[in-house]
Scaffold this active site. Sequence first.
Site, PDB file in Angstrom:
ATOM      1  N   HIS A 109       0.821  -1.196   0.000  1.00 33.96           N
ATOM      2  CA  HIS A 109       0.000   0.000   0.000  1.00 33.96           C
ATOM      3  C   HIS A 109       0.859   1.251   0.000  1.00 33.96           C
ATOM      4  O   HIS A 109       2.055   1.197   0.287  1.00 33.96           O
ATOM      5  CB  HIS A 109      -0.942   0.007   1.204  1.00 33.96           C
ATOM      6  CG  HIS A 109      -0.209  -0.069   2.514  1.00 33.96           C
ATOM      7  ND1 HIS A 109       0.235  -1.271   3.035  1.00 33.96           N
ATOM      8  CD2 HIS A 109       0.173   0.876   3.388  1.00 33.96           C
ATOM      9  CE1 HIS A 109       0.841  -1.049   4.183  1.00 33.96           C
ATOM     10  NE2 HIS A 109       0.825   0.258   4.422  1.00 33.96           N
ATOM     11  N   GLY A 110       0.235   2.364  -0.318  1.00 38.27           N
ATOM     12  CA  GLY A 110       0.931   3.638  -0.279  1.00 38.27           C
ATOM     13  C   GLY A 110       0.016   4.778  -0.661  1.00 38.27           C
ATOM     14  O   GLY A 110      -1.062   4.579  -1.213  1.00 38.27           O
TER      15      GLY A 110
END
Length: 154
Positions: A66-67
């Site tokens: 994720h980011g």
Amino acid sequence: MTVSSLITPESVLAGIKGNSKKQILQELSEDLARLSGLPDRAIFETLLQRERLGTTGIGQGIAIPHGRIAGLDRLIGLFARLARPVDFEALDGEPVDLVFVLLAPEEAGADHLQALARIARLFRGPHVAQKLRQTEDPAALYAILTASSAPRAA
């Protein structure tokens, strides 16, 4: 927030091939670029940067890369069932074959964390990972993911 608010049938993939975490993230970045309209290189760099902080392999063959990324106007997810497990440097040392990627706008704040928590709860559900591993049909995978994401009474 439900998983169905994060993914669409087009963002559920099966049979993704790669020999390493980096190859898998590159391929998934290309798919996310197609879905989001953002450059695949920017997505790939965002995911790699997060992996440098520590693995997103949460154990039991599951990873949640994720980011936060500039230019995104909403949370977007992508689920991939890998053709064969790859080393993701997971916390339990087990190779990963189920990957749920989550991208969030830079200013997402609590929404990003709530979505990550929701995804993690989904995979802790009874038999969800087992069901996902038993099918290769993207439509069936989507049905499993979204059927398990209905809101529950507190």
